[in-house]
Structures are given as structure tokens and as C-alpha cells.
Scaffold this active site. Structure first.
Site, PDB file in Angstrom:
ATOM      1  N   HIS A 200      38.304  65.970  61.605  1.00  0.00           N
ATOM      2  CA  HIS A 200      37.259  66.865  62.111  1.00  0.00           C
ATOM      3  C   HIS A 200      36.035  66.871  61.206  1.00  0.00           C
ATOM      4  O   HIS A 200      34.923  67.141  61.662  1.00  0.00           O
ATOM      5  CB  HIS A 200      37.830  68.250  62.376  1.00  0.00           C
ATOM      6  CG  HIS A 200      38.639  68.260  63.636  1.00  0.00           C
ATOM      7  ND1 HIS A 200      40.001  68.114  63.635  1.00  0.00           N
ATOM      8  CD2 HIS A 200      38.266  68.296  64.939  1.00  0.00           C
ATOM      9  CE1 HIS A 200      40.438  68.092  64.882  1.00  0.00           C
ATOM     10  NE2 HIS A 200      39.406  68.199  65.692  1.00  0.00           N
ATOM     11  N   GLU A 442      46.473  64.456  75.132  1.00  0.00           N
ATOM     12  CA  GLU A 442      46.375  64.002  73.747  1.00  0.00           C
ATOM     13  C   GLU A 442      47.729  63.932  73.057  1.00  0.00           C
ATOM     14  O   GLU A 442      47.800  63.741  71.852  1.00  0.00           O
ATOM     15  CB  GLU A 442      45.385  64.859  72.956  1.00  0.00           C
ATOM     16  CG  GLU A 442      45.567  66.347  73.060  1.00  0.00           C
ATOM     17  CD  GLU A 442      44.472  67.124  72.319  1.00  0.00           C
ATOM     18  OE1 GLU A 442      43.665  66.543  71.597  1.00  0.00           O
ATOM     19  OE2 GLU A 442      44.459  68.361  72.480  1.00  0.00           O
ATOM     20  N   ASP A 466      43.794  62.505  68.928  1.00  0.00           N
ATOM     21  CA  ASP A 466      45.179  62.920  68.726  1.00  0.00           C
ATOM     22  C   ASP A 466      46.145  61.980  69.423  1.00  0.00           C
ATOM     23  O   ASP A 466      47.217  61.691  68.894  1.00  0.00           O
ATOM     24  CB  ASP A 466      45.375  64.348  69.237  1.00  0.00           C
ATOM     25  CG  ASP A 466      44.886  65.352  68.215  1.00  0.00           C
ATOM     26  OD1 ASP A 466      45.241  65.205  67.034  1.00  0.00           O
ATOM     27  OD2 ASP A 466      44.142  66.267  68.588  1.00  0.00           O
TER      28      ASP A 466
END
Ligand code: PEP
Ligand code: MG
Length: 592
Positions: A200, A442, A466
Site C-alpha cells: 500500500h 482477490e 491480493d
């Protein structure tokens, strides 16, 4: 801090996570700052204070030995030599004796004694003519600051919000919340020792539109605050002391990129349509309501992913329903009539709240994250769902759940949504009863049961960041397994295809909002596999549109057929890259 040979150009190679070139002086996060107060101690406390100091020496020695080992492996014995000098400082009887003497005779805390002796030594050595002794100043500074850290139990964080001069940040790691606080007028780019392309932190860098490189291993240990560097986010390198020739070559590259940006203006008001007329929806990913300006400016067809967790991360308490409603409403209104997909809270993994008491987990990405967290923290979930439902009448709002791993979670989340809607109805608060609900695909399990999910949803959005890490068991934030994190792995190709088939069979559309959608080399593959929408960082959207308008559907289908039967991810990557490069070579130029 340790000194590299301070002259001459040196290159550090890492993983590129955000394009662009910047240069300037660096700030190294994790360095000591501030003054050390004089703490008087009683005579009886002296032995304990000296024992504390000796303990700090042991811990510091261990730390320096660890860095020494690391640098030896990464850069070689020669570079690690500076840490031998640090170990010598830690064994210097005169220096250490002077510190304990102050504790004994002046009855002051060990940290004050250490600080005072360090200041005196640095001042004295800086005056002398002898080069060798002058160079010891940096060693003493480094070692005593490490000692002070242990004595004071501090972690040396620079508050990035207090930076005022333009600079680049070098750090061992940056958390998503620190990255979210960076002011791009001041922080021109950043480089970290660890991290992955889809962490992130990396995503935040792209969203800020600043160059970033991760996985530089030892940069934060061997570089000094104030060093002059050039950061190349295209090739993933950091260059210390760039020569005039290097600066000249990079100047040319910057000019080439500026010319390319100008050509994007030509496609700004046009749709993303292939040469033979296939229309692709191009949306943007956002983290903050204020990112909406960039969404509108880049010509996106709405927001394909609003990561709402950043509303929660950068504060010391949970956002209220009113605050969330205001944020969702602002985005919905600004994008109207274009759609805005609000993703419900995806906390956990590498995104945490310091003020929520969540016990540390061994495997946070496999733990209490996203929809799992929300289904148990009903008050937090209720507040968010109510805010989204209320905002749903203010624009073209859609909502999706993260990390759905099977039908049960979807059913429970939808049941709770209904409950929240009923409450609002009873209160007479308007909300859109036909709010389109989607799910992120995901987890591999979601892709494998996509048919069951598709029957109950309005759309899918593939979270490739993911999906790749869970399918290939390769932590998206760990540069050590970055070579295994392979977006074109045949398993990923097949899971995407399964998802698309399940969706289309049930008449719903599929988007991709993970970082693969922003990678021009991978776009042909995604489109060939039948994806209907791509949601990308606003700064990269023009690149992707520019590319799509140069592709042909026939080639994409051939590519997908090849990828679905291929056995090697490398071959698939080579084919999709070749197709993209042939269509838009200028997107792939990374050197002048
Ligand atoms: C993803 O996993 O691809 C995704 C878009 O979600 P996030 O990156 O926020 O986990
Ligand atoms: Mg995700």
C-alpha cells in the site's frame, strides 16, 4: 551514520514502484533528533545507571554487527569496513570511560553523559587537521546516537509533516499511513530498503504521483541525511552523487517524458476504444476525497475503487457516520453522473489503526482483515454502511466488499446491509434501494466460486494485488519473494479467465482495480482475457488510454488464447509486453 566513500557516483538497484525522476538532498528517516535532558541521579542509583549503560553497549554492538553482516552480503566486505570502525568506537575505553566517569562523578543519567561526551568529542575532532581523526566524527555520531536510542527507548522517527525543504526520503520502510502524510510539494520521491510493488506504500506513491523505489536493502543504513541523489522510478535505481553526464542523460529522459505527456492530451476527451471498436471502461482508483480532482482531470469514467480505509488511518479516532457521509457524498457529487465504487473498509494486512486495539498477528494478510474484520466489528461496519447508503442518493454510487472468500461472507454482508437499509427506512432517511453491490475477487477461492457469487452481484472487480499474493503464496510487501510475485503466472491467467467467464455467463461486468491494470505491459493480456473495465491510478490513466487506442481486439484474443495454454509466466509476460510495446513504443522508453 556510516560513511560510504563519499565521492564518486554509486548506484543502488531496487524495485520500481512509481515512475518519474527526481533529484535532491535526502532525509533519512530513523535518525535521532532533539536534545537530551540532564537527569540528576542519587549516589545509590549510580551502579544501576552504569549497568544500564553497559546493557545499551551490548545492544548497540549486536545491532552494528547485524548491519555489518547485512552490508557484507549485499555490498561486500569493503563497504562493510565502516561498521568495523563503529565496533571499534564501541570498544574505545577512553570514550566509554569518560561517559561512566560523568555518571559516577556528576551523578547524571547515562543518556545525558553519553550525549555530553559525544558532543565534546565531535566538537574536538572536527577542529583537528588530521583527516583520519576528522572522519571518526561520523562514526562517533552514529554510535552514540544508537546508544542513545537504546538508553532512551526511542525509535528516531522524523515527523514527515514537519519537513519544510524539498527533499527525497530514504527509509528502511514507510508505513501506508506515513506515506499518506507526505506532501508532494516537499517530498519529491522516496526510496526504501524493503517493500513490494503492490504494497500500500507503493500504491500511495503512485497515487501521489511521486517517483519511488523499494527493495534497496541497505540504502537507509549506508546513506547520510544531506546526501545528494537522483532517484529513477522508471528503472528502479537510486544514484548517489550523480555525475554531470548522468544528470545530462536524465535531463533528456525527463524532456522525452514531458513530450509524451503532451501527446496524451490528444486522447483526453476520447474514449478508451481499440482500433477495431472495442470499448473499455477506464476508471480511477482513489484513496481520499480530495483525489477526485485528479479523477476528473485525467479524464476517467468515474472511480473504480475508493479505498475508504484512508479515512480511518490518518486520525486518532474512528470517523463518525456524518464524517464518512460527507466524504462519500463529496466524491459522488464531484463525479456525477459517472459512477463511484466505494469499497467497504479493508483494514488489516499492511494497513492498521494505531488507536484500534487489534492484537498483532503472525500472518496479518491471512488474518483478521477487511470483510472478516467488518463482519465482527458490527458497529464500525454499520456506521460505514449507513454512510454509504445515505450517499447513494447523491450520485451514481456503487459499493463493493473486499476479501470475499466465499458465498457465506457475501450472504452475511448483504444481510447486514439490508438491516442497515431497514433502519434508515424506519428513520425516514432516503437511500438507493437498488444500490449496485459488487465484490472484489482477490482470493483464489472467490475466483473458483465466481459463478455462485456472480448470481448474487452486480459486478466483480479483480483485486490482482491480493489475488497474486494469495494464489502464489508470495507476500506482496516482501521484496525477498518479489521474484515469485508473478502477475502473468499461468495460475493467475486462468483465475482471471474463470472470473470473467462466470461474470459474463451471468450478465455482469468485470473490472480490474489492482496494480496490473496500471501496467501497460499487462493491459493487452487483461483485455484479451475479457475484462470490461480497468481502474488505475489517475496519473497513469492517460498512458493506459493511449495504449488501448492502439490495440486490436484480434491480437488481444490471440494473446489470451496463447496465455491460457502456456505453461510459463515468463513467456506470457514476453508476449503481452511485445504486443504493448509494438503498439505504443514510447510508453516503454526508460532511458534517454
Ligand atoms: C487488490 O488487492 O488488488 C486491491 C485493489 O486492493 P488493495 O490493494 O487495497 O488490497
Ligand atoms: Mg486487496
Amino acid at each position: 551514520m556510516p560513511d560510504l566513500p563519499r565521492i564518486g557516483e554509486r548506484l543502488f538497484r531496487g524495485i520500481t514502484v512509481s515512475d518519474g525522476i527526481c533529484r535532491g538532498r535526502i532525509v533519512v528517516l530513523g535518525r535521532p533528533s532533539g536534545t537530551v535532558p540532564r537527569r540528576e541521579i542519587a549516589l545509590a542509583e549510580v551502579p544501576g545507571e552504569i549497568a544500564r549503560f553497559e546493557q545499551a553497549i551490548i545492544q548497540t554492538r549486536r545491532e552494528v554487527q547485524e548491519v555489518h553482516r547485512h552490508v557484507t552480503t549485499q555490498l561486500g566486505m569493503k563497504e562493510a569496513g565502516i561498521f568495523d570502525a563503529h565496533l571499534l568506537v564501541l570498544d574505545d575505553p577512553v570514550l566509554l570511560g569518560e561517559i561512566t566517569r560523568l555518571v559516577r562523578e556528576e551523578h547524571v543519567g547515562a543518556e545525558f553523559a553519553c550525549h555530553t561526551v559525544a558532543v565534546n568529542y565531535v566538537a574536538a575532532f572536527s577542529q583537528v587537521q588530521d583527516d583520519f581523526l576528522r572522519e571518526r566524527v561520523a562514526d562517533i555520531r552514529d554510535v552514540t546516537s544508537r546508544l542513545l536510542n537504546h538508553l532512551l527507548g526511542r525509535r528516531d522517527e522524523v515527523d514527515v509533516r514537519t519537513l519544510t525543504e524539498p527533499c527525497l526520503i530514504v527509509a528502511h520502510d514507510l508505513s501506508p499511513s506515513t506515506t499518506a502524510q507526505l506532501n508532494k510539494q516537499i517530498v519529491l520521491g522516496f526510496a526504501t530498503d524493503i517493500g513490494g510493488k503492490t504494497s500500500h506504500t507503493a500504491i500511495m506513491a503512485r497515487s501521489l504521483g511521486i517517483p519511488a523505489v523499494v527493495g534497496l536493502h541497505t540504502a537507509s543504513q549506508v546513506l547520510h541525511a544531506g546526501d545528494y541523489v537522483l532517484l529513477d522510478g522508471y528503472s528502479g535505481v537510486l544514484i548517489l552523487n550523480p555525475t554531470d553526464q548522468t544528470l545530462f542523460e536524465y535531463g533528456q529522459l525527463v524532456r522525452q517524458k514531458a513530450t509524451l505527456e503532451e501527446t496524451f492530451l490528444e486522447v483526453h476527451d476520447l474514449h478508451a476504444v481499440t482500433l477495431d471498436g472495442r470499448r473499455v471502461t477506464l476508471s480511477a482508483n482513489i484513496e481520499h476525497p480530495q483525489d477526485t480532482a485528479a479523477v476528473v482531470a485525467c479524464g476517467a469514467e468515474g472511480v473504480g475503487l475508493f479505498r475508504t480505509e484512508y479515512l480511518f488511518i490518518e486520525r486518532t479516532s474512528l470517523p463518525t457516520e456524518e464524517e464518512q457521509f460527507a466524504a462519500y457524498r463529496a466524491v459522488a457529487v464531484a463525479c456525477r453522473p459517472q459512477p463511484v465504487i466505494i469499497r467497504t473498509l479493508d483494514l488489516g494486512g499492511d494497513k492498521f489503526l494505531s488507536h484500534l486495539q487489534v492484537a498483532p498477528e503472525m500472518n496479518p494478510f491471512l488474518g483478521w482483515r477487511a470483510i472478516r474484520f467488518c463482519l465482527e466489528q458490527k458497529d464500525i461496519f454499520r456506521t460505514q454502511l449507513r454512510a454509504i447508503l445515505r450517499a447513494s442518493v447523491e450520485g451514481n454510487v456503487r459499493m463493493m466488499y473486499p476479501m470475499i472468500s466465499g458465498l457465506d461472507e457475501l450472504t452475511r454482508a448483504n444481510a447486514f446491509l439490508e438491516q442497515c437499509r431497514d433502519e434508515l427506512h424506519q428513520e425516514g432517511v432516503p437511500c438507493n434501494d437498488a444500490l449496485p453491490i459488487g465484490a472484489m475477487i482477490e482470493t483464489p477461492s472467490a475466483a473458483l466460486v465466481a459463478v455462485a457469487l456472480a448470481k448474487r452481484l452486480a459486478f466483480f472487480s479483480i483485486g490482482s494485488n491480493d489475488l497474486i499474493q494469495y494464489t502464489l503464496a508470495a507476500d506482496r510487501t516482501n521484496d525477498r519473494v518479489a521474484h515469485l510475485y508473478e502477475p502473468t503466472h499461468p495460475a493467475i491467467v486462468r483465475l482471471i479467465r474463470m472470473t470473467v467467464e462466470a461474470a459474463h455467463q451471468h450478465g455482469i461486468w468485470v473490472g480490474v482495480c489492482g496494480e496490473v491494470a496500471s501496467d501497460p505491459a499487462l493491459v493487452p493480456l487483461l483485455l484479451g482475457l475479457g475484462v470490461d473495465e480497468l481502474s488505475v491510478a489517475p496519473s497513469l490513466l492517460p498512458h493506459i488510454k493511449f495504449l488501448i487506442r492502439r490495440l486490436e481486439q484480434g491480437d488481444l484474443q490471440t494473446l489470451a488464447a496463447f496465455a491460457l495454454s502456456a505453461e510459463s509466466g515468463a513467456e506470457i509476460l514476453a508476449r503481452t509486453t511485445a504486443l504493448a510495446r509494438a503498439a505504443a513504443p514510447s510508453l516503454f522508453e526508460t532511458s534517454a
